[in-house]
Design a protein around this motif. Structure first.
Motif, PDB file in Angstrom:
ATOM      1  N   ILE A  72       0.285   0.908   2.996  1.00  0.00           N
ATOM      2  CA  ILE A  72       1.421   1.087   3.907  1.00  0.00           C
ATOM      3  C   ILE A  72       2.271   2.264   3.447  1.00  0.00           C
ATOM      4  O   ILE A  72       2.741   3.074   4.264  1.00  0.00           O
ATOM      5  N   ASP A  73       2.467   2.383   2.146  1.00  0.00           N
ATOM      6  CA  ASP A  73       3.269   3.488   1.610  1.00  0.00           C
ATOM      7  C   ASP A  73       2.650   4.835   1.956  1.00  0.00           C
ATOM      8  O   ASP A  73       3.363   5.790   2.284  1.00  0.00           O
ATOM      9  N   ARG A  74       1.322   4.931   1.911  1.00  0.00           N
ATOM     10  CA  ARG A  74       0.666   6.198   2.263  1.00  0.00           C
ATOM     11  C   ARG A  74       0.897   6.533   3.737  1.00  0.00           C
ATOM     12  O   ARG A  74       1.096   7.709   4.095  1.00  0.00           O
ATOM     13  N   ARG A 114      11.861   5.111   5.564  1.00  0.00           N
ATOM     14  CA  ARG A 114      12.023   4.901   4.116  1.00  0.00           C
ATOM     15  C   ARG A 114      12.271   3.439   3.769  1.00  0.00           C
ATOM     16  O   ARG A 114      12.073   3.029   2.617  1.00  0.00           O
ATOM     17  N   THR A 115      12.670   2.646   4.736  1.00  0.00           N
ATOM     18  CA  THR A 115      12.843   1.215   4.511  1.00  0.00           C
ATOM     19  C   THR A 115      11.542   0.558   4.053  1.00  0.00           C
ATOM     20  O   THR A 115      11.559  -0.470   3.374  1.00  0.00           O
ATOM     21  N   PHE A 116      10.398   1.171   4.403  1.00  0.00           N
ATOM     22  CA  PHE A 116       9.106   0.540   4.161  1.00  0.00           C
ATOM     23  C   PHE A 116       8.281   1.257   3.095  1.00  0.00           C
ATOM     24  O   PHE A 116       7.067   1.122   3.067  1.00  0.00           O
ATOM     25  N   ARG A 117       8.957   2.007   2.198  1.00  0.00           N
ATOM     26  CA  ARG A 117       8.241   2.590   1.075  1.00  0.00           C
ATOM     27  C   ARG A 117       7.821   1.501   0.085  1.00  0.00           C
ATOM     28  O   ARG A 117       8.314   0.374   0.110  1.00  0.00           O
ATOM     29  N   ALA A 118       6.917   1.841  -0.830  1.00  0.00           N
ATOM     30  CA  ALA A 118       6.314   0.847  -1.717  1.00  0.00           C
ATOM     31  C   ALA A 118       7.355   0.088  -2.543  1.00  0.00           C
ATOM     32  O   ALA A 118       7.287  -1.146  -2.663  1.00  0.00           O
ATOM     33  N   TRP A 169       9.025  -3.767  11.642  1.00  0.00           N
ATOM     34  CA  TRP A 169       9.532  -4.892  10.855  1.00  0.00           C
ATOM     35  C   TRP A 169       8.539  -6.047  10.857  1.00  0.00           C
ATOM     36  O   TRP A 169       8.122  -6.533   9.803  1.00  0.00           O
ATOM     37  N   SER A 170       8.161  -6.507  12.051  1.00  0.00           N
ATOM     38  CA  SER A 170       7.263  -7.661  12.095  1.00  0.00           C
ATOM     39  C   SER A 170       5.843  -7.277  11.715  1.00  0.00           C
ATOM     40  O   SER A 170       5.132  -8.053  11.065  1.00  0.00           O
ATOM     41  N   LEU A 171       5.403  -6.094  12.093  1.00  0.00           N
ATOM     42  CA  LEU A 171       4.027  -5.691  11.837  1.00  0.00           C
ATOM     43  C   LEU A 171       3.756  -5.554  10.346  1.00  0.00           C
ATOM     44  O   LEU A 171       2.742  -6.041   9.816  1.00  0.00           O
ATOM     45  N   ILE A 172       4.650  -4.908   9.624  1.00  0.00           N
ATOM     46  CA  ILE A 172       4.455  -4.734   8.189  1.00  0.00           C
ATOM     47  C   ILE A 172       4.560  -6.065   7.465  1.00  0.00           C
ATOM     48  O   ILE A 172       3.801  -6.346   6.529  1.00  0.00           O
ATOM     49  N   GLU A 204      -6.428   3.922   6.091  1.00  0.00           N
ATOM     50  CA  GLU A 204      -6.960   2.722   5.465  1.00  0.00           C
ATOM     51  C   GLU A 204      -7.622   1.865   6.535  1.00  0.00           C
ATOM     52  O   GLU A 204      -6.989   0.975   7.120  1.00  0.00           O
ATOM     53  N   PRO A 205      -8.905   2.150   6.838  1.00  0.00           N
ATOM     54  CA  PRO A 205      -9.593   1.447   7.931  1.00  0.00           C
ATOM     55  C   PRO A 205      -9.598  -0.064   7.791  1.00  0.00           C
ATOM     56  O   PRO A 205      -9.623  -0.779   8.793  1.00  0.00           O
TER      57      PRO A 205
END
Length: 486
Positions: A72-74, A114-118, A169-172, A204-205
């Protein structure tokens, strides 16, 4: 005229050559642009659900959660890169689909992503689960035994289109829970989810194979019925009536996680109203109003201002109006639709009539302005407005009056933006919690919730999983049944 088309969605496992496409109704797009969506046959929809909940989900389930976080971070890094085609795609199409100004999209894009960085996701996992390894297998409990957090085979999302980036939000969260995902985008904003998932599938397949994104018409009852029959959990955003209708369609046993309309507000204590502090606080309040155009559930619709500072509540309302006027030059307000414009006109007209009879009500600005500020000199219960930079500023003799103003709408309350003294903060937070407020932030940060925030007071990740306990008694009996036990 040549039409520039954006193809909506991601359909893993389906043969692209066998898909038929049709125009997506999206009246807010300017002439010369269009969206296309796949028109799936029942067999194709069945194959899609089976792919996501079967091989896609099993591939995701086999990955350590730390690898999912890094993947996700990538993706987020790619979307943040100004030179990437995906970043440019968002900057090009989000203003067209939302009506927000290109500058507002540009300014909001970075903080949203940026809320969803590693590092943020790792904190989020620890906050909700304590031990993220629970998602990978059984982990020991302090009280004895073992526990594992198991995600659903198929989780269906129904996303609203009011705030760009909302689907993330929900997907991650569901990717972290290792769920198979199928999401319905809004006709008003199908871009963000599509770009994110297509980028995910390219980088990321194994994650991309566990997520489907599509759209169906409100008049189409067969597509959602087929999905609800296979879903373990349905997570939906929308109005109360739409959520009630959706819940009535769900088979028994399907977990339903609704997020409906909410009311948010700001609170300005007298300590923030010195001659030196008030201008900056008014600018922050204006930022909260303009960012996301009050479309988010966390956007303020009322500011409660305490008397007793050097700057009066009425003067604060005037400073807020001036701040909105200044921001209009940088962030032009999107043109409201006909129904929305009618609501704004009706709201303003009702307040104009109220001002004739009540000297404590004052309208600031002109009907032709892109904003409306109403000042009330007496404590008034919170009430929803027509959005689109329409706000009320209500004077209070003391912040102790707040609970009475808020209690009538307690089931709808969500975020409160605060600018109060340290000695007031904890006591006020307790009062607001008691009347139903679920999030407290600083003024100026209302539209940027912290990573892992508890949306509507619920744990975003923990609500998605089932906790499976392996009790110590089973372990003890297993030990007695070994070949070396006599």
């Amino acid at each position: 005229m040549t039409l520039e088309v954006f193809r909506v969605g991601h359909l893993p496992g389906l043969d692209a050559a066998g898909l038929s496409w049709r125009e997506l109704p999206a009246s807010q797009l300017p002439q010369g642009y269009g969206f296309e969506v796949a028109a799936l046959t029942p067999d194709q929809l069945q194959a899609l659900c089976e792919q996501v909940s079967g091989p896609g989900r099993q591939g995701l389930r086999a990955l350590p959660v730390r690898d999912i976080v890094q993947a996700i971070d990538r993706v987020i890094q790619q979307l943040l890169d100004p030179a990437s085609p995906e970043h440019q795609l968002l900057l090009r199409w989000l203003p067209l689909s939302t009506g927000f100004s290109p500058e507002m999209i540009r300014v909001n894009l970075g903080p949203t992503l940026r809320t969803f960085r590693a590092l943020q996701l790792q904190r989020f996992l620890v906050e909700d689960l304590g031990n993220p390894a629970l998602l990978d297998g059984f982990e020991p409990r302090v009280t004895g035994g073992w526990t594992h957090a198991e995600g659903p085979d198929l989780l269906a999302h129904v996303w609203a289109g009011n705030v760009p980036g909302l689907p993330l939000w929900s997907l991650i969260c569901c990717l972290l829970a290792k769920a198979g995902n199928i999401g319905k985008v809004s006709a008003g904003e199908p871009v963000f989810a599509t770009v994110f998932v297509q980028t995910l599938a390219r980088l990321e397949p194994r994650l991309g194979a566990a997520v489907a994104v599509l759209w169906w018409d409100r008049q189409d009852s067969q597509t959602p019925r087929a999905i609800w029959q296979q879903a373990d959990t349905v997570l939906a955003y929308g109005g109360d009536a739409a959520l009630r209708d959706l819940q009535a369609q769900l088979p028994p046993g399907v977990r339903f996680l609704p997020h409906g309309h909410k009311l948010s507000f700001g609170v300005i204590g007298r300590c923030a109203l010195s001659a030196g502090r008030a201008p900056a606080i008014a600018r922050l309040a204006a930022d909260d109003l303009v960012r996301h155009e009050q479309q988010g559930c966390y956007s303020p619709q009322v500011f409660y201002v305490e008397r007793g500072g050097q700057v009066t509540p009425q003067e604060f309302a005037q400073r807020l109006a001036a701040g909105l006027q200044q921001l209009q030059a940088k962030f032009p307000r999107p043109q409201p639709g006909l129904a929305e414009a009618a609501q704004i006109a009706q709201w303003r007209s009702s307040l104009e009539w109220a001002a004739f009879d009540d000297a404590s009500v004052q309208l600031l600005g002109h009907p032709e302005h892109s904003w409306n500020v109403v000042y009330r000199d007496q404590a008034t219960p919170i009430a929803p407005g027509p959005l689109h930079r329409c706000v009320q500023v209500v004077a209070l003799d003391s912040l102790d009056q707040l609970p009475a103003c808020l209690a009538p709408q307690r089931r709808y309350l969500q975020s409160a933006g605060l600018a109060v003294a340290p000695e007031q903060l904890q006591a006020l937070a307790g009062q607001l919690a008691a009347v139903g407020v679920t999030r407290l932030s600083a003024i100026g940060q209302m539209t940027q919730p912290a990573p892992g925030w508890h949306n509507d007071g619920r744990p975003s990740l923990l609500d998605l999983v089932t906790l499976v306990d392996l009790e110590a008694s089973a372990e003890a009996l297993a030990e007695r049944l070994t070949s070396y036990e006599i």
